[in-house]
Write a protein that holds these residues in place. Structure first.
Motif, short mmCIF file in Angstrom:
data_model
loop_
_atom_site.label_atom_id
_atom_site.label_comp_id
_atom_site.label_asym_id
_atom_site.label_seq_id
_atom_site.Cartn_x
_atom_site.Cartn_y
_atom_site.Cartn_z
N LYS A 134 0.82 -1.22 0.00
CA LYS A 134 0.00 0.00 0.00
C LYS A 134 0.85 1.26 0.00
CE LYS A 134 -3.71 -1.43 3.12
NZ LYS A 134 -2.84 -2.36 3.80
N ARG A 135 2.10 1.12 0.45
CA ARG A 135 2.96 2.30 0.55
C ARG A 135 3.82 2.52 -0.70
NH1 ARG A 135 6.37 1.76 5.68
NH2 ARG A 135 6.97 3.87 5.06
N LEU A 136 3.68 1.62 -1.68
CA LEU A 136 4.46 1.78 -2.92
C LEU A 136 3.56 2.26 -4.06
CD1 LEU A 136 7.09 1.42 -4.60
CD2 LEU A 136 6.38 -0.94 -5.02
N GLU A 137 4.06 3.27 -4.77
CA GLU A 137 3.36 3.76 -5.96
C GLU A 137 4.34 3.68 -7.12
OE1 GLU A 137 0.27 6.85 -5.78
OE2 GLU A 137 1.87 8.18 -6.46
N VAL A 138 3.89 3.28 -8.30
CA VAL A 138 4.76 3.37 -9.47
C VAL A 138 4.20 4.43 -10.41
CG1 VAL A 138 5.73 1.04 -9.36
CG2 VAL A 138 3.59 1.40 -10.59
N GLU A 139 5.11 5.17 -11.05
CA GLU A 139 4.72 6.21 -11.99
C GLU A 139 5.10 5.77 -13.39
OE1 GLU A 139 6.25 10.05 -10.96
OE2 GLU A 139 5.38 10.01 -8.95
N ILE A 140 4.13 5.77 -14.27
CA ILE A 140 4.45 5.46 -15.67
C ILE A 140 3.95 6.60 -16.55
CG2 ILE A 140 4.43 2.96 -15.37
CD1 ILE A 140 1.65 2.91 -16.48
N THR A 141 4.58 6.77 -17.71
CA THR A 141 4.17 7.85 -18.59
C THR A 141 3.21 7.33 -19.65
OG1 THR A 141 6.12 7.47 -19.93
CG2 THR A 141 6.26 9.22 -18.29
N GLU A 142 2.55 8.30 -20.28
CA GLU A 142 1.55 7.95 -21.29
C GLU A 142 2.12 7.13 -22.43
OE1 GLU A 142 -1.00 11.90 -21.70
OE2 GLU A 142 1.14 12.20 -21.47
N SER A 143 3.44 7.23 -22.63
CA SER A 143 4.04 6.54 -23.79
C SER A 143 3.82 5.03 -23.72
CB SER A 143 5.51 6.87 -23.90
OG SER A 143 6.18 6.50 -22.73
N VAL A 144 3.62 4.46 -22.51
CA VAL A 144 3.38 3.01 -22.45
C VAL A 144 2.01 2.65 -23.03
CG1 VAL A 144 4.79 2.74 -20.37
CG2 VAL A 144 2.33 2.88 -20.14
N LEU A 145 1.14 3.65 -23.19
CA LEU A 145 -0.18 3.36 -23.74
C LEU A 145 -0.24 3.55 -25.24
CD1 LEU A 145 -2.41 5.06 -21.03
CD2 LEU A 145 -1.57 2.71 -21.12
#
Ligand code: C2E
Ligand code: MG
Ligand code: MG
Ligand code: MG
Length: 284
Positions: free
Chosen positions: A145-156
């Motif tokens: 619950k304490r981990l967040e990952v950030e991804i950019t729109e380019s993966v979509l």
């Protein structure tokens, strides 16, 4: 071309066989070599930048940001070395190291604080991604619950069923998924509806202009409305002034990140203020 370059360099230098093109290639190769050795040489460090509640300014978590300090080159910014790491196949190793380091360090923080880690699209597409994250969580003991990952729109950009599966898999681990730099890439409202993100991060370029340009303000207003309608949290990044902060708060932004709240800093400095205050109290 070699002759032209040599003439262009002028001043009768004896460099007919070492034109600029060749030098640039050599420089690139040297940069790549330095980057390959950076991790084992201990030149990499993870910095952390606070993310705070817009309502109270209380810190809720930190974003992990990679720093490379080379003995001769000095501090090399991520925008210069991350693309090269992706090109030479080093991003998985570096990314895993950041993930593991961030999880271990965050496991030692007060338990209300989260940590956000950036994932390169190359990491996102790797089959072993979920296993890597499971291992980092298990090894560090960090609550998912304490981990967040950030991804950019380019993966979509070339999204398919695998993209959806990976996103579902991440959320089934109990971690949260944020879309980074929203509005700069290939943003599509359809993608927001199709893929469940927990959070949208509004890019700094919009925040920068929010007090001076009506177009930036209306885009932010729209994104906040969409996020709320879809049940996603919203963070604005790159807030530098009180004016920008007030404006974002008025528009309903929930979380803020930027120099106004705090710059990225080494893990050792995160709670330095509180520690020295505690130390003072014991001393007196
Ligand atoms: P990002 O993920 O969008 O990170 C936010 C960037 O904005 C950071 O730059 C941060 O230092 C900067 N920033 C934050 N607040 C302010 C502000 O108020 N004003 C200004 N001018 N800048 C602000 P940084 O650390 O140079 O990183 C740049 C990009 O490099 C990151 O953008 C991210 O895309 C990438 N990056 C950094 N660390 C990693 C990593 O571990 N893995 C991957 N794949 N990418 C990373
Ligand atoms: Mg980020
Ligand atoms: Mg960002
Ligand atoms: Mg950004």
């Amino acid at each position: 071309l070699a002759l032209y370059e040599a003439k262009g360099s002028g001043r009768g230098r004896v460099c007919v066989f070492r034109p600029e093109m060749h030098d640039r290639l050599e420089q690139k190769r040297a940069f790549e070599e330095d980057l390959r050795k950076a991790l084992v040489n201990g030149e990499m460090e993870v910095y952390y930048q606070p993310q705070a509640s817009a309502a109270t300014r209380v810190i809720e978590g930190y974003e992990a940001l990679l720093r490379w300090k080379h003995p001769m080159r000095g501090s090399v910014p991520p925008c210069d070395f991350i693309p090269v790491a992706e090109e030479i196949g080093m991003i998985n190793l570096l990314g895993e190291w950041v993930l593991k380091t961030a999880c271990i360090e965050a496991a030692g923080w007060p338990s209300h604080l989260k940590v956000a880690v950036n994932l390169s699209p190359i990491q996102f597409r790797k089959k072993s991604l979920l296993q890597t994250i499971v291992s980092a969580l298990a090894y560090s003991g960090l609550d998912p619950k304490r981990l967040e990952v950030e991804i950019t729109e380019s993966v979509l950009l070339d999204a398919n069923h695998k993209t959806a599966d990976t996103l579902d898999g991440l959320r089934q681990l109990g971690i949260t998924v944020a879309m980074d730099d929203f509005g700069t890439g290939y943003s599509s409202l359809g993608n927001l509806r199709r893929f469940a993100f927990d959070k949208i991060k509004i890019d700094r370029s919009f925040v920068q202009d929010i007090t001076t340009r009506a177009d930036a303000m209306s885009i932010i207003n729209l994104v906040i409305g969409v996020a709320k309608g879809l049940g996603m949290a919203i963070t604005a990044e790159g807030i530098e002034t009180e004016e920008q902060f007030e404006c974002l708060k008025r528009l309903g932004c929930e979380q803020i990140q930027g120099y106004l709240i705090g710059r990225p800093m080494p893990a050792s400095q995160l709670f330095a203020d509180q520690r020295s205050k505690t130390a003072d109290r014991y001393a007196s």
